[in-house]
Design a protein around this motif. Structure first.
Motif, PDB file in Angstrom:
ATOM      1  N   HIS A   1      -1.740  -2.395  10.911  1.00 20.79           N
ATOM      2  CA  HIS A   1      -2.039  -1.610  12.117  1.00 20.79           C
ATOM      3  C   HIS A   1      -2.704  -2.561  13.106  1.00 20.79           C
ATOM      4  CE1 HIS A   1      -1.446   2.357  10.260  1.00 20.79           C
ATOM      5  NE2 HIS A   1      -2.254   2.016   9.272  1.00 20.79           N
TER       6      HIS A   1
ATOM      7  N   GLU B   1       0.397   4.366   0.796  1.00 24.55           N
ATOM      8  CA  GLU B   1       0.270   5.435   1.799  1.00 24.55           C
ATOM      9  C   GLU B   1       1.501   5.417   2.703  1.00 24.55           C
ATOM     10  OE1 GLU B   1      -3.440   5.578   3.969  1.00 24.55           O
ATOM     11  OE2 GLU B   1      -3.139   7.701   4.428  1.00 24.55           O
TER      12      GLU B   1
ATOM     13  N   HIS C   1      -8.099   1.191   1.559  1.00 23.84           N
ATOM     14  CA  HIS C   1      -9.012   2.179   1.043  1.00 23.84           C
ATOM     15  C   HIS C   1      -8.459   2.954  -0.147  1.00 23.84           C
ATOM     16  CE1 HIS C   1      -6.601   5.347   3.398  1.00 23.84           C
ATOM     17  NE2 HIS C   1      -5.984   4.210   3.519  1.00 23.84           N
TER      18      HIS C   1
ATOM     19  N   ASP D   1      -3.774  -2.476   5.479  1.00 23.69           N
ATOM     20  CA  ASP D   1      -4.869  -1.779   6.177  1.00 23.69           C
ATOM     21  C   ASP D   1      -6.095  -2.681   6.390  1.00 23.69           C
ATOM     22  OD1 ASP D   1      -3.624   0.667   6.482  1.00 23.69           O
ATOM     23  OD2 ASP D   1      -4.592   1.609   4.761  1.00 23.69           O
TER      24      ASP D   1
ATOM     25  N   TYR E   1     -12.108   1.823  12.503  1.00 18.21           N
ATOM     26  CA  TYR E   1     -11.168   1.935  11.386  1.00 18.21           C
ATOM     27  C   TYR E   1     -11.877   1.658  10.058  1.00 18.21           C
ATOM     28  CZ  TYR E   1      -6.712   1.101   8.998  1.00 18.21           C
ATOM     29  OH  TYR E   1      -5.646   1.155   8.156  1.00 18.21           O
TER      30      TYR E   1
ATOM     31  N   ASP F   1       2.322   5.856   5.746  1.00 19.78           N
ATOM     32  CA  ASP F   1       2.496   5.218   7.056  1.00 19.78           C
ATOM     33  C   ASP F   1       3.035   3.796   6.901  1.00 19.78           C
ATOM     34  OD1 ASP F   1      -0.078   4.846   5.923  1.00 19.78           O
ATOM     35  OD2 ASP F   1      -0.866   4.106   7.818  1.00 19.78           O
ATOM     36  N   HIS F   2       2.973   3.248   5.678  1.00 21.77           N
ATOM     37  CA  HIS F   2       3.548   1.917   5.423  1.00 21.77           C
ATOM     38  C   HIS F   2       4.717   1.960   4.432  1.00 21.77           C
ATOM     39  CE1 HIS F   2       0.096   0.687   7.608  1.00 21.77           C
ATOM     40  NE2 HIS F   2      -0.692   1.225   6.713  1.00 21.77           N
TER      41      HIS F   2
ATOM     42  N   HIS G   1       0.874  -1.173   0.000  1.00 24.38           N
ATOM     43  CA  HIS G   1       0.000   0.000   0.000  1.00 24.38           C
ATOM     44  C   HIS G   1       0.912   1.225   0.000  1.00 24.38           C
ATOM     45  CE1 HIS G   1      -3.038   2.820   1.098  1.00 24.38           C
ATOM     46  NE2 HIS G   1      -3.033   2.651   2.408  1.00 24.38           N
TER      47      HIS G   1
HETATM   48 FE1  FEO Z   1      -3.934   3.546   4.285  1.00 24.37          FE
HETATM   49 FE2  FEO Z   1      -2.428   2.580   7.115  1.00 24.37          FE
HETATM   50  O1  FEO Z   1      -2.541   3.448   5.481  1.00 24.37           O
END
Ligand code: FEO
Length: 394
Positions: free
Chosen positions: A220, A79, A144, A163, A189, A81-82, A77
């Protein structure tokens, strides 16, 4: 925190963000979060699945100090944060290839300073042998973002889901041990980022049903060693019918709208309909989002201000429109001083909601008997609609 063993040759790496309280400058994180990465050592190749938020880069790099080689980084993914620490991982392991889905390739190039040469695109269903361990890449879009994929480790029957199935909880538990707490966090979430994509997520769930899964390791929150718990929950959130529940976000300026809210709430409870109220001046929008998963009816309570809905009510309407909940009925209640276009303005803000609008109740000033009678009628109409549609109690 040190790496933690999951099974032989599979370790959790990552960071626990105990004090983070907001994600994407939007989403409340009452329980913090974690960014999970996973290290899998095959007989021939070593893989890192995902990385951590750049703010916690130093933690991942410390955990990797004793790891002599990484052949592949799987970026499930894009994004940050990863993916955000992948450039730092590549600095340490310059020979590593980054495995991505077809859509993720350009997204990573847009978001990270990495070379296109290090990216290796895999197709849906493609496999990668590490020697004694086989990874299968499963495209699971819109959980997402459009590019997301999950990774299935065949020999160990572990699904690395990024996610998908995640929850924002900071805890020292490696595995899910408090299912009640995780249920609430995972539902929050799901509501905040996946609720609008239910139809595609239903297809992803169907796709995953072909796999025997002994463990789900999200990026997460904690690892599910009893995956039926979260799979069943997702099936309900995605496919289940709305419940016998009215969700009522409201704001009141001089207590008149609040009187209407309280009156309607009592009338609904008398008729056997559950109600959840959210005072928009103080509410946690994550809690409101959770409720929207189950709501059969959404009622927005607002005074008229500056000729339209209160801005807090407009925000709730905007949020509901973006999240596209399953609710089938909607109404608006509130008080006004001399006029305005509150109903028209709010109704125009929710084109995505496929709802039947039940007669709104607006009154001038403090609600009198006539307004209260109309609220009784609204409560009866909602109860009747819920009964006709066989909405079940939670
Ligand atoms: Fe959609 Fe945890 O990033």
């Amino acid at each position: 925190m040190n790496p933690r063993k999951i099974t032989d040759k599979i370790h959790w790496l990552g960071a626990i963000d105990w004090d983070r309280r907001l994600f994407d400058s939007l989403i409340p994180l009452p329980d913090g979060t974690s960014y999970n990465a996973y290290l899998i050592e095959g007989e021939d190749k070593t893989v890192l699945i995902d990385s951590v938020d750049p703010a916690m880069k130093h933690i991942l790099l410390t955990q990797l100090e004793k790891v002599s080689k990484i052949d592949y980084v799987i970026s499930q993914h894009a994004e940050q944060d990863h993916s955000g620490t992948i450039p730092a991982v590549l600095e340490k392991y310059p020979q590593a290839q980054v495995i991505v889905s077809d859509k993720a390739k350009n997204m990573l190039l847009d978001l990270l300073t990495i070379s296109e040469d290090c990216l290796k695109v895999v197709k849906d269903g493609e496999t990668l042998s590490l020697g004694g361990k086989t990874l299968e890449f499963i495209y699971t879009p819109w959980v997402h973002w459009p590019e997301t994929m999950t990774t299935y480790l065949r020999e160990d029957k572990i699904l690395f889901s990024c996610d998908f199935f995640g929850s924002h909880i900071a805890t020292s538990d490696l595995f899910v041990r408090d299912e009640g707490r995780v249920f609430e966090a995972a539902k929050r979430y799901f509501a905040e980022i996946m609720l609008p994509f239910r139809k595609i997520i239903a297809k992803n769930l169907e796709k995953l049903s072909a796999y025997e899964i002994s463990m789900i390791a999200p990026s997460h929150g904690q690892i599910y060693d009893r995956p039926a718990f979260i799979l069943d929950a997702y099936r309900d959130w995605v496919l289940g019918e709305p419940k016998n529940l009215v969700v009522l976000p409201y704001v009141s300026m001089h207590a008149s709208t609040k009187k209407m809210v309280d009156y309607l709430t009592n009338a609904l409870i008398e008729l056997g309909v559950a109600v959840e109220l959210y005072d928009l001046t103080v509410t946690d929008i994550g809690k409101l989002a959770i409720s929207l998963i189950d709501a059969g009816t959404l009622v927005i309570g607002t005074p008229t201000v500056l000729a339209g809905p209160h801005p807090a009510a407009a925000y709730a309407a905007f949020l509901a429109n973006a999240l596209r909940p399953k609710a089938k009925f909607l109404s608006i209640i509130g008080s006004y001083g001399w006029g305005g276009k509150t109903v028209e303005t709010l109704a125009g803000m929710i084109p995505n909601l496929k709802v039947e609008v039940l007669e709104p109740v607006l009154c001038k000033g403090v609600p009198g008997n006539e307004a209260l009678q109309r609220l009784d009628s609204l409560a009866k109409a909602i109860a009747a609609k819920h009964k006709e549609n066989d909405f079940q109690n939670r």
